[in-house]
Write an enzyme that holds these catalytic residues in place. Sequence first.
Site, PDB file in Angstrom:
ATOM      1  N   ASP A   9     -28.961 -41.805 -34.530  1.00 22.38           N
ATOM      2  CA  ASP A   9     -29.497 -40.635 -33.838  1.00 22.38           C
ATOM      3  C   ASP A   9     -29.407 -39.491 -34.847  1.00 22.38           C
ATOM      4  OD1 ASP A   9     -30.394 -38.854 -31.803  1.00 22.38           O
ATOM      5  OD2 ASP A   9     -28.311 -38.275 -31.443  1.00 22.38           O
ATOM      6  N   GLU A  74     -34.068 -43.135 -34.091  1.00 23.32           N
ATOM      7  CA  GLU A  74     -34.891 -42.403 -33.126  1.00 23.32           C
ATOM      8  C   GLU A  74     -35.965 -41.613 -33.854  1.00 23.32           C
ATOM      9  OE1 GLU A  74     -33.033 -40.756 -29.468  1.00 23.32           O
ATOM     10  OE2 GLU A  74     -33.789 -38.866 -30.277  1.00 23.32           O
ATOM     11  N   ASP A 146     -23.667 -37.854 -29.256  1.00 24.04           N
ATOM     12  CA  ASP A 146     -24.488 -38.302 -30.381  1.00 24.04           C
ATOM     13  C   ASP A 146     -24.263 -39.775 -30.702  1.00 24.04           C
ATOM     14  OD1 ASP A 146     -25.829 -35.741 -31.225  1.00 24.04           O
ATOM     15  OD2 ASP A 146     -23.742 -35.108 -31.387  1.00 24.04           O
TER      16      ASP A 146
END
Length: 166
Positions: A9, A74, A146
């Site tokens: 991420d 992502e 996160d």
Amino acid sequence: MTRIILGIDPGSRITGYGVIQQDGSRLSYLGSGCIKLARAGGSTDITLATRLRMIHDGVSELIQQFQPTDFAIEQVFMARNPDSALKLGQARGAAIVAAALHDLVVEEYAARAVKQAVVGTGGADKEQVQHMVKQLLKLPRVPQADAADALAVAICHAHNTRVQWR
């Protein structure tokens, strides 16, 4: 066949990571955390170039430590602030280069697809993602946001590629 999936991420201040093992439909937690891009003492007044190097080096260390077979990250979402989106794209680039230098194929997933795979709805909030990651991986507590997002990216990749491994 067993696979180790490293999910990322990306962020220009905090980059989350999550590592899972997939054996058929069974997912196991191997590790997670954050690459924090700050100086000792918490100061974040370091250059973007230094932060990007820290992301690259951090992801490279994770690849060496966990020896993943798969790398998932992502995609950039279009934020209201173009400068933030640009920095996020650069952070992604640093992580992707680390994966490419280790000969890993890079798979990218939209945030809505990740949420859909983990929670069942693309509009899920962070708390819902954290809760489902905890449940799916049978963790003793909810992971940091996160890290949970990165684990969700890895879970999404596992779900999207499972059919290929049967």
